[in-house]
Design a protein around this motif. Structure first.
Motif, PDB file in Angstrom:
ATOM      1  N   ALA A  29       0.827  -1.211   0.000  1.00 15.26           N
ATOM      2  CA  ALA A  29       0.000   0.000   0.000  1.00 15.26           C
ATOM      3  C   ALA A  29       0.859   1.256   0.000  1.00 15.26           C
ATOM      4  O   ALA A  29       0.577   2.219  -0.726  1.00 15.26           O
ATOM      5  N   ALA A  32       2.463   1.737  -3.427  1.00 13.00           N
ATOM      6  CA  ALA A  32       1.492   2.184  -4.430  1.00 13.00           C
ATOM      7  C   ALA A  32       1.121   3.651  -4.236  1.00 13.00           C
ATOM      8  O   ALA A  32       0.900   4.384  -5.202  1.00 13.00           O
ATOM      9  N   ALA A  33       1.063   4.103  -2.979  1.00 10.60           N
ATOM     10  CA  ALA A  33       0.652   5.477  -2.698  1.00 10.60           C
ATOM     11  C   ALA A  33       1.741   6.498  -3.004  1.00 10.60           C
ATOM     12  O   ALA A  33       1.445   7.687  -3.168  1.00 10.60           O
ATOM     13  N   GLU A  36       1.487   9.266  -5.586  1.00 14.79           N
ATOM     14  CA  GLU A  36       0.587  10.400  -5.411  1.00 14.79           C
ATOM     15  C   GLU A  36       0.889  11.245  -4.178  1.00 14.79           C
ATOM     16  O   GLU A  36       0.303  12.317  -4.014  1.00 14.79           O
ATOM     17  N   SER A 219      -7.132  11.319  -4.714  1.00  4.79           N
ATOM     18  CA  SER A 219      -7.993  10.450  -5.518  1.00  4.79           C
ATOM     19  C   SER A 219      -8.615   9.387  -4.619  1.00  4.79           C
ATOM     20  O   SER A 219      -8.197   9.189  -3.469  1.00  4.79           O
ATOM     21  N   LEU A 220      -9.634   8.681  -5.138  1.00  2.33           N
ATOM     22  CA  LEU A 220     -10.232   7.585  -4.372  1.00  2.33           C
ATOM     23  C   LEU A 220      -9.204   6.491  -4.092  1.00  2.33           C
ATOM     24  O   LEU A 220      -9.202   5.880  -3.019  1.00  2.33           O
ATOM     25  N   ARG A 221      -8.323   6.261  -5.055  1.00  2.00           N
ATOM     26  CA  ARG A 221      -7.268   5.259  -4.880  1.00  2.00           C
ATOM     27  C   ARG A 221      -6.351   5.626  -3.719  1.00  2.00           C
ATOM     28  O   ARG A 221      -6.077   4.804  -2.842  1.00  2.00           O
ATOM     29  N   LEU A 222      -5.883   6.872  -3.710  1.00  4.40           N
ATOM     30  CA  LEU A 222      -4.995   7.306  -2.638  1.00  4.40           C
ATOM     31  C   LEU A 222      -5.716   7.279  -1.299  1.00  4.40           C
ATOM     32  O   LEU A 222      -5.151   6.874  -0.282  1.00  4.40           O
ATOM     33  N   GLY A 224      -8.143   5.287  -0.332  1.00  5.40           N
ATOM     34  CA  GLY A 224      -8.257   3.916   0.138  1.00  5.40           C
ATOM     35  C   GLY A 224      -6.947   3.378   0.677  1.00  5.40           C
ATOM     36  O   GLY A 224      -6.904   2.727   1.736  1.00  5.40           O
ATOM     37  N   LEU A 225      -5.860   3.633  -0.054  1.00  2.78           N
ATOM     38  CA  LEU A 225      -4.544   3.180   0.406  1.00  2.78           C
ATOM     39  C   LEU A 225      -4.164   3.839   1.726  1.00  2.78           C
ATOM     40  O   LEU A 225      -3.600   3.204   2.627  1.00  2.78           O
TER      41      LEU A 225
END
Length: 296
Positions: A29, A32-33, A36, A219-222, A224-225
């Motif tokens: 996680a 991946a983050a 951003e 973002s929604l991705r960031l 969530g992570l």
């Protein structure tokens, strides 16, 4: 449960494996983050959000966090060590590979094993248990040995390696600080709040001083992570970890953390498509044997 245990029971083993799994997923996680958000901002804000959750949890349960109990000195020490550990990891990764870094980080059980007899004589390891610890670490080092064969990408790789070693000393020192000061008698919530609050403020200040771009667009991705790291890992799993430090032998707990990088590799294989080799499978078997020797 309020009494101290002399060994790891079924609950402790299950909880430790869950923590190691979550910490391994946390590596994925966080990686991946990073596309951003800057590393120090990520670490600092994660700690601050988790600290707020700990305060809310304690308030809901009626736990008093700010009573004078003599734990301030130990809390300041442990919190500072905790924050410096993460600073060393993130800065060091600029100069060395992640594979090399994780090997140095997981030298921390040796720091705990060597330091705990000076705090609690009952936690001295026998030769068989020390052999198990060496076997477990050897399994981890062997699993990540491919990272050593890669060409150096920086003339300052020695600096990154040195910071990785320093982070291991700081992590082990944090565990010893908790057990060796009045903080060992404080509740898990208060212990964790020291770690998160002090590290969060320090790492956020470090991000500002380093000139990292402020994370203004999410973002929604960031999101969530980040929530996984802040709520599940930094709040829930760390709260469980510090509770276990107060109730179980710290040396044996530390030996189980050697499973974290291997869980991280498995998570990387499933989530990022990284290969799982025979070397990894054999390392998992050797790791299990080593931990069994330590806790037999």
């Amino acid at each position: 449960m309020s009494e101290r245990k002399s060994h790891l029971d079924g609950f402790a083993v299950g909880a430790l494996l869950l923590c190691c799994l979550l910490w391994g997923l946390n590596q994925v996680a966080a990686k991946a983050a990073l596309s951003e958000i800057g590393p120090l901002w990520q670490a600092g804000l994660r700690s601050l959000v988790a600290a707020a959750l700990v305060a809310l949890w304690a308030g809901w349960r009626g736990i008093k966090l700010f009573e004078r109990d003599g734990s301030l000195r130990g809390g300041l020490l442990a919190g500072s060590l905790f924050g410096l550990e993460f600073a060393c990891i993130f800065i060091g990764l600029q100069y060395t590979t992640a594979s090399r870094m994780v090997v140095f980080i997981y030298l921390s059980p040796f720091v705990v094993a060597l330091g705990m007899p000076f705090i609690a004589a009952s936690e001295r390891l026998r030769p068989r248990q020390m052999g198990g610890l060496l076997l477990a670490f050897g399994a981890v080092a062997w699993a990540f040995a491919e990272g050593f064969g890669q060409a150096s990408t920086s003339s300052l790789q020695w600096l990154g390696d040195g910071l990785g070693l320093l982070s291991a000393l700081l992590w082990g020192g944090t565990t010893l600080a908790i057990r060796g000061t009045r903080l060992s008698q404080a509740g898990a919530e208060k212990t964790l709040l020291y770690q998160l609050g002090i590290s969060g403020l320090g790492l956020t200040a470090g991000a500002l001083l380093a000139g990292e771009a402020a994370p203004l667009a999410w973002s929604l991705r960031l999101g969530g992570l980040f929530l996984f790291q802040a709520v599940v890992v930094s709040f829930a799993s760390y709260l469980l970890w510090f509770w276990m430090i107060r109730h179980y032998p710290a040396t044996k707990l530390a030996s189980f953390t050697l499973a974290t990088p291997l869980f991280g590799l498995l998570a990387g294989a499933l989530l990022l498509g990284e290969p799982v080799t025979a070397r990894l499978i054999l390392a998992l078997v050797a790791l299990a044997a080593g931990v069994l020797l330590v806790n037999k």
